[in-house]
Design a protein around this motif. Structure first.
Motif, short mmCIF file in Angstrom:
data_model
loop_
_atom_site.label_atom_id
_atom_site.label_comp_id
_atom_site.label_asym_id
_atom_site.label_seq_id
_atom_site.Cartn_x
_atom_site.Cartn_y
_atom_site.Cartn_z
N THR A 131 -5.37 -2.28 15.80
CA THR A 131 -6.45 -1.62 15.09
C THR A 131 -7.15 -2.64 14.21
O THR A 131 -6.90 -3.84 14.34
CB THR A 131 -5.89 -0.41 14.31
N ASP A 132 -8.07 -2.18 13.35
CA ASP A 132 -8.83 -3.14 12.55
C ASP A 132 -8.19 -3.43 11.20
O ASP A 132 -8.78 -4.13 10.38
CB ASP A 132 -10.30 -2.70 12.42
N VAL A 133 -7.00 -2.90 10.95
CA VAL A 133 -6.25 -3.29 9.75
C VAL A 133 -4.90 -3.83 10.21
O VAL A 133 -4.49 -3.59 11.35
CB VAL A 133 -6.04 -2.12 8.77
N ASP A 134 -4.21 -4.56 9.33
CA ASP A 134 -3.01 -5.27 9.81
C ASP A 134 -1.72 -4.51 9.54
O ASP A 134 -0.65 -5.12 9.52
CB ASP A 134 -2.97 -6.69 9.25
N GLY A 135 -1.81 -3.20 9.38
CA GLY A 135 -0.60 -2.41 9.21
C GLY A 135 -0.86 -1.22 8.31
O GLY A 135 -2.00 -0.94 7.92
N ILE A 136 0.22 -0.52 8.00
CA ILE A 136 0.15 0.63 7.10
C ILE A 136 0.42 0.11 5.69
O ILE A 136 1.38 -0.64 5.47
CB ILE A 136 1.21 1.68 7.47
N TYR A 137 -0.38 0.51 4.72
CA TYR A 137 -0.25 0.04 3.35
C TYR A 137 0.31 1.12 2.44
O TYR A 137 0.19 2.31 2.72
CB TYR A 137 -1.60 -0.47 2.84
N THR A 138 0.88 0.67 1.33
CA THR A 138 1.43 1.62 0.36
C THR A 138 0.34 2.53 -0.20
O THR A 138 0.61 3.64 -0.63
CB THR A 138 2.13 0.89 -0.79
N THR A 139 -0.88 2.05 -0.22
CA THR A 139 -2.03 2.90 -0.48
C THR A 139 -3.28 2.16 -0.02
O THR A 139 -3.19 1.04 0.50
CB THR A 139 -2.12 3.33 -1.97
N ASP A 140 -4.43 2.75 -0.21
CA ASP A 140 -5.67 2.15 0.26
C ASP A 140 -5.96 0.86 -0.53
O ASP A 140 -6.22 0.92 -1.73
CB ASP A 140 -6.80 3.16 0.05
N PRO A 141 -5.95 -0.32 0.11
CA PRO A 141 -6.17 -1.58 -0.62
C PRO A 141 -7.56 -1.70 -1.23
O PRO A 141 -7.78 -2.51 -2.12
CB PRO A 141 -5.96 -2.66 0.45
N ARG A 142 -8.50 -0.88 -0.77
CA ARG A 142 -9.83 -0.91 -1.39
C ARG A 142 -9.79 -0.32 -2.79
O ARG A 142 -10.61 -0.62 -3.64
CB ARG A 142 -10.84 -0.14 -0.52
N ILE A 143 -8.80 0.54 -3.03
CA ILE A 143 -8.64 1.13 -4.36
C ILE A 143 -7.63 0.34 -5.20
O ILE A 143 -7.86 0.09 -6.37
CB ILE A 143 -8.20 2.61 -4.24
N VAL A 144 -6.54 -0.05 -4.56
CA VAL A 144 -5.49 -0.79 -5.28
C VAL A 144 -5.29 -2.14 -4.59
O VAL A 144 -4.62 -2.22 -3.56
CB VAL A 144 -4.16 0.00 -5.28
N PRO A 145 -5.86 -3.20 -5.14
CA PRO A 145 -5.75 -4.50 -4.47
C PRO A 145 -4.30 -4.97 -4.32
O PRO A 145 -4.00 -5.75 -3.41
CB PRO A 145 -6.53 -5.44 -5.39
N GLU A 146 -3.40 -4.49 -5.16
CA GLU A 146 -2.00 -4.91 -5.05
C GLU A 146 -1.27 -4.12 -3.97
O GLU A 146 -0.05 -4.31 -3.79
CB GLU A 146 -1.26 -4.70 -6.38
N ALA A 147 -1.93 -3.23 -3.31
CA ALA A 147 -1.26 -2.43 -2.26
C ALA A 147 -0.56 -3.37 -1.29
O ALA A 147 -1.06 -4.46 -0.98
CB ALA A 147 -2.26 -1.56 -1.53
N ARG A 148 0.58 -2.94 -0.81
CA ARG A 148 1.47 -3.80 -0.04
C ARG A 148 1.59 -3.24 1.37
O ARG A 148 1.69 -2.03 1.56
CB ARG A 148 2.84 -3.78 -0.75
N ARG A 149 1.58 -4.11 2.37
CA ARG A 149 1.84 -3.67 3.74
C ARG A 149 3.27 -3.17 3.82
O ARG A 149 4.19 -3.79 3.28
CB ARG A 149 1.62 -4.82 4.72
N ILE A 150 3.50 -2.04 4.47
CA ILE A 150 4.84 -1.48 4.63
C ILE A 150 5.42 -2.04 5.92
O ILE A 150 4.87 -1.82 6.99
CB ILE A 150 4.78 0.07 4.73
N PRO A 151 6.52 -2.80 5.83
CA PRO A 151 7.03 -3.40 7.07
C PRO A 151 7.65 -2.39 8.03
O PRO A 151 7.45 -2.47 9.22
CB PRO A 151 8.07 -4.41 6.59
#
Lengths: 422, 422
Positions: free
Chosen positions: B173-193
């Motif tokens: 897809t056009d993002v590199d994984g599922i994040y802990t939250t939307d990185p556009r709102i929280v820049p520190e959001a972390r990819r969930i392995p």
């Protein structure tokens, strides 16, 4: 209740407005009480757009995948036309070629129809639906989509008319019929009200673009009367037929029309040794590569050496020159060719019994100072290869010389009236 | 030799350049020795363009014809990707949904997979081909094309992985994984392995757009491990699984992520008489019209009168208000509603055993001065309905409060390494 097959080409369904206009025409036809089956091409430039995409992702796209890709164009058109008919309150169902029962064999990109299983179409017609069928396509024995290649949607329509026992096949296009010659060259060109399958096939092969000759020949084979009409008006168009209406006509009209073609290259083998099998030696390598050869002239052998000249399409010129040069040298001669040529043909079923027509054609071109490079004749046509720059003048002079603009209007009128009785 | 199913969405095949990049990725995957089956969506905005055409020819297009029309988008993609693979010297064959053996039932536009007959795919894989399958579509018992509706191509890929016994299903897809939250709102959001099927399904239902919940639930049902990765880089992405790797993880992470949704409208029935069957009386008319209801809260009945509040999507608001108003008046109360709302959810499998997490969520929102309008909890999520204008601030505060940015990097690394062993 009669079945009528209608076919609409790509320019007739180019936009959603066009599709709505086609839906109106189809809806009116249905209101006459006939069962209507509609064959549709891809919208406008869709096929070109898809081929461009294919060219962008692959230098040499596989024919199977090209067929898979191109078939979607017609599938879109049929769904949209069915929707437009629903919007007018008509019952309509779209079918892809495979759904409509088209079974194909042969090569991808140039499939031939092996069978049409029209059960589903008959069922849908029986339920009162208008049936919309994707042109140009069917399914092969692997279950894969395959296209018919050149002349595809016309061929789909005529074949379907034959399989369904339809009363007639109506081909709707962007011109209002078949003309005695190209009206852009000869403004006096006259719409031909009725023409025989044989004449139409010759005119199509020799340059008339409206109908593909493959579809015309299929119509002749199965006796399917074809009506060529405009998508954009209500005119009577041209009836292509082999029936009794034609017999009346044959006694009157000996020349049906003048057609021309600019896609002509000439190749000549000079001073080659000839004997049994020479022609085969020249043309077999071309046939193996799928190169079609048209006008062929062999000059009488003088002292064992002869000349052979023929024409091919310009796209085949380079490859043909290469192949022919080898053969010519093997036979002690040489090959040369030129590309800046055209063909002009006089077509008509009555020509066989009136040999004076070939002479009239040569005299007309001679008086105009137009050199004739090659000549080919058959029962119903005479074709002269001439310089491309002379084609328009030749067409104008021949149209006048054969008095094609002067056919009495009542002939056309009779045929117009006759059309609705068929 | 393992079978791997890869799925590429519409943005990954938007142009011929994108298709060539996908062909490169697929070709590399094939070189690892795995058998590769690729599921592809329609190119970029193709589906939107076709729907616009449908809207131009018909005010209310028939679902059958919409399916016939839309299916062509994926059919184009598969043919083009096969061509691009050929161009790289790879063996590849494209299949439509019907050709790939997808049998569907249910309603046009929202078909469900009744059966996959994968014989042809197995045969093609056995012959060494990469198999490209059109997502989102199949054939119903009439032989007609039908689409799967929402989540279509993800669902195609996961279902196919299950039917083929594939080792894993990779969703590009056009993002590199599922994040802990939307990185556009929280820049520190972390990819969930690594994440469980259940958590991923909740996150998808509650606002994460990357994977459709239908596909996630299908993966859970059949135990198909799903890898979500970027089409545009080589990162490890997110593994969605139910396997043993998760058990290790479950002891560490109790909250997987924070998701949000703006498509929320609230409706409340005030002071209605309640009794057995009241909820059924309220919700049956909505269910009959296909309106999905989410967060539902019934306040304790006081003196026989109670309040019932629930949320629907904004597109369903007007119809729901109309239906609910009737019921409310019948029950002696009144209905009111509002649309300018959002939802924020904390999702994680460990929440069931740690009830303190709901309290922490309420406290966090309270400290930020954000009023909570409705609350819904389940085993693995707590959802608060709040004013739309407060959603971003709520997401930021909750992400920090649940320390989602602080998960040790070695967890991610372990999972990355683990990925290739699966």
């Amino acid at each position: 209740m009669a079945i009528v097959v209608q076919k609409y080409g790509g320019s007739s369904v180019a936009t959603s407005e066009h599709i709505k206009a086609v839906a109106e025409k189809v809806g009116h036809a249905r209101q006459t009480g006939d069962d209507i089956v509609v064959v549709v091409s891809a919208m406008g430039k869709t096929t070109d757009r898809l081929l461009r995409l294919a060219g962008e992702v692959s230098r040499d796209p596989s024919p199977r995948e090209i067929d898979q890709l191109l078939a979607t164009g017609e599938e879109q058109s049929v769904a949209l036309l069915a929707m437009a008919l629903h919007d007018r309150g008509a019952d309509a169902v779209s079918l892809t070629g495979p759904q409509a029962g088209f079974r194909l064999e042969g090569r991808y990109g140039s499939g031939v129809i092996s069978e049409i299983r029209p059960d589903r179409i008959h069922d849908l017609l029986g339920e009162g639906h208008i049936v919309i069928v994707a042109g140009f396509q069917g399914m092969n024995s692997l279950g894969d989509v395959m296209t018919l290649g050149r002349g595809g949607s016309d061929t789909t329509a005529v074949a379907l008319a034959a399989a369904l026992g339809a009363e007639r096949c109506e081909i709707y296009t962007d011109v209002d019929g078949i003309y005695t010659t190209d009206p852009r060259i000869v403004p006096e060109a006259r719409r031909i009200p009725v023409i025989s399958f044989e004449e139409m096939a010759e005119m199509s092969w020799r340059g008339a673009k409206v109908m593909h000759p493959r579809a015309v020949e299929l119509g002749a084979l199965h006796g399917v009367e074809i009506h060529v009409r405009s998508s954009f008006d209500e005119g009577p168009g041209t009836v292509i037929t082999g029936g009794e209406r034609l017999e009346r006509l044959e006694t009157r009209e000996t020349v049906a029309g003048i057609v021309h073609d600019y896609d002509v290259a000439r190749i000549t083998l000079n001073a080659i040794r000839t004997g049994p099998g020479t022609l085969s030696k020249v043309f077999t390598p071309l046939a193996e590569r799928g190169i079609s050869v048209d006008v062929v002239v062999e000059s009488g052998a003088q002292g064992g050496a002869a000349d052979i000249a023929f024409t091919v399409k310009k796209g085949d010129f380079e490859e043909t020159m290469r192949l022919t040069r080898e053969v010519a040298e093997e036979l002690g001669g040489a090959a040369e060719g030129e590309q800046d040529l055209g063909k002009v043909s006089v077509v008509g079923t009555g020509m066989l019994n009136r040999p004076g027509y070939a002479a009239r054609m040569f005299r007309t071109l001679g008086e105009a100072g137009i050199p004739i490079r090659l000549v080919s004749t058959s029962e119903i046509q005479v074709t002269c290869v001439i310089d491309a720059g002379n084609v328009e003048e030749a067409v104008r002079r021949l149209h006048r010389s054969f008095e094609l603009e002067q056919v009495a209007e009542e002939v056309a009128e009779t045929s117009q009236d006759g059309r609705t009785d068929v």
